[in-house]
Design a protein around this motif. Structure first.
Motif, mmCIF file in Angstrom:
data_model
loop_
_atom_site.group_PDB
_atom_site.id
_atom_site.type_symbol
_atom_site.label_atom_id
_atom_site.label_comp_id
_atom_site.label_asym_id
_atom_site.label_seq_id
_atom_site.Cartn_x
_atom_site.Cartn_y
_atom_site.Cartn_z
ATOM 1 N N GLY A 164 -33.156 -43.874 -11.570
ATOM 2 C CA GLY A 164 -32.017 -43.074 -12.424
ATOM 3 C C GLY A 164 -30.981 -44.387 -12.924
ATOM 4 O O GLY A 164 -30.558 -43.893 -13.740
ATOM 5 N N ARG A 165 -30.877 -45.272 -11.936
ATOM 6 C CA ARG A 165 -29.739 -46.339 -12.421
ATOM 7 C C ARG A 165 -30.411 -46.945 -13.739
ATOM 8 O O ARG A 165 -29.358 -47.170 -14.485
ATOM 9 N N GLN B 198 -29.014 -45.558 -21.110
ATOM 10 C CA GLN B 198 -28.211 -44.818 -22.094
ATOM 11 C C GLN B 198 -26.914 -45.090 -22.270
ATOM 12 O O GLN B 198 -26.492 -45.002 -23.366
ATOM 13 N N ALA B 199 -26.265 -45.590 -21.389
ATOM 14 C CA ALA B 199 -24.849 -46.286 -21.753
ATOM 15 C C ALA B 199 -25.100 -47.439 -22.568
ATOM 16 O O ALA B 199 -24.255 -47.579 -23.452
ATOM 17 N N ARG B 200 -26.195 -48.329 -22.580
ATOM 18 C CA ARG B 200 -26.144 -49.252 -23.693
ATOM 19 C C ARG B 200 -26.393 -48.880 -25.201
ATOM 20 O O ARG B 200 -25.685 -49.184 -26.141
ATOM 21 N N GLN B 201 -27.241 -47.782 -25.093
ATOM 22 C CA GLN B 201 -27.497 -47.154 -26.402
ATOM 23 C C GLN B 201 -26.128 -46.340 -26.843
ATOM 24 O O GLN B 201 -25.984 -46.433 -28.022
ATOM 25 N N ASP B 202 -25.448 -45.631 -26.133
ATOM 26 C CA ASP B 202 -24.274 -45.009 -26.456
ATOM 27 C C ASP B 202 -23.241 -46.190 -26.855
ATOM 28 O O ASP B 202 -22.492 -45.841 -28.006
ATOM 29 N N LYS C 174 -24.003 -41.640 -10.877
ATOM 30 C CA LYS C 174 -24.889 -40.315 -11.370
ATOM 31 C C LYS C 174 -26.159 -40.470 -11.622
ATOM 32 O O LYS C 174 -26.957 -39.631 -10.960
ATOM 33 N N GLY C 175 -26.811 -41.474 -12.241
ATOM 34 C CA GLY C 175 -28.079 -41.721 -12.445
ATOM 35 C C GLY C 175 -28.871 -41.960 -11.096
ATOM 36 O O GLY C 175 -29.920 -41.647 -10.781
ATOM 37 N N CYS C 176 -28.115 -42.704 -10.161
ATOM 38 C CA CYS C 176 -28.848 -43.118 -8.888
ATOM 39 C C CYS C 176 -28.758 -41.648 -7.882
ATOM 40 O O CYS C 176 -29.799 -41.404 -7.402
#
Length: 77
Positions: A55-56, A62-66, A24-26
């Motif tokens: 983007g990756r 963001q995934a680490r923060q979540d 998604k980010g890529c």
């Protein structure tokens, strides 16, 4: 010509190396970077590769923060 081929190979490698969670980010980054690169001197492929990497990075951040802010699941007894 060699630069175009090299940029294409790098962009394809970056896109295929992205896992499902990072795709998604890529993809978003590649689209934005490709458009920006196209308008900044017809370097769309280079922009797409750089956008994918950025983007990756942002998606991983963001995934680490979540995962750090997510509450732990309650234990079932």
């Amino acid at each position: 010509m060699t630069r175009t081929i090299a940029a294409t190979v790098i962009a394809l490698a970056a896109l295929t190396a992205a896992g499902a969670a990072e795709a998604k980010g890529c993809l978003k980054g590649a689209v934005v970077g490709g458009i920006a690169g196209h308008y900044a001197g017809h370097h769309g492929l280079v922009g797409a590769a750089a956008g994918c990497a950025i983007g990756r990075h942002r998606a991983n951040k963001q995934a680490r923060q979540d995962s750090q802010t997510a509450p732990a699941p309650a234990a079932a007894h």
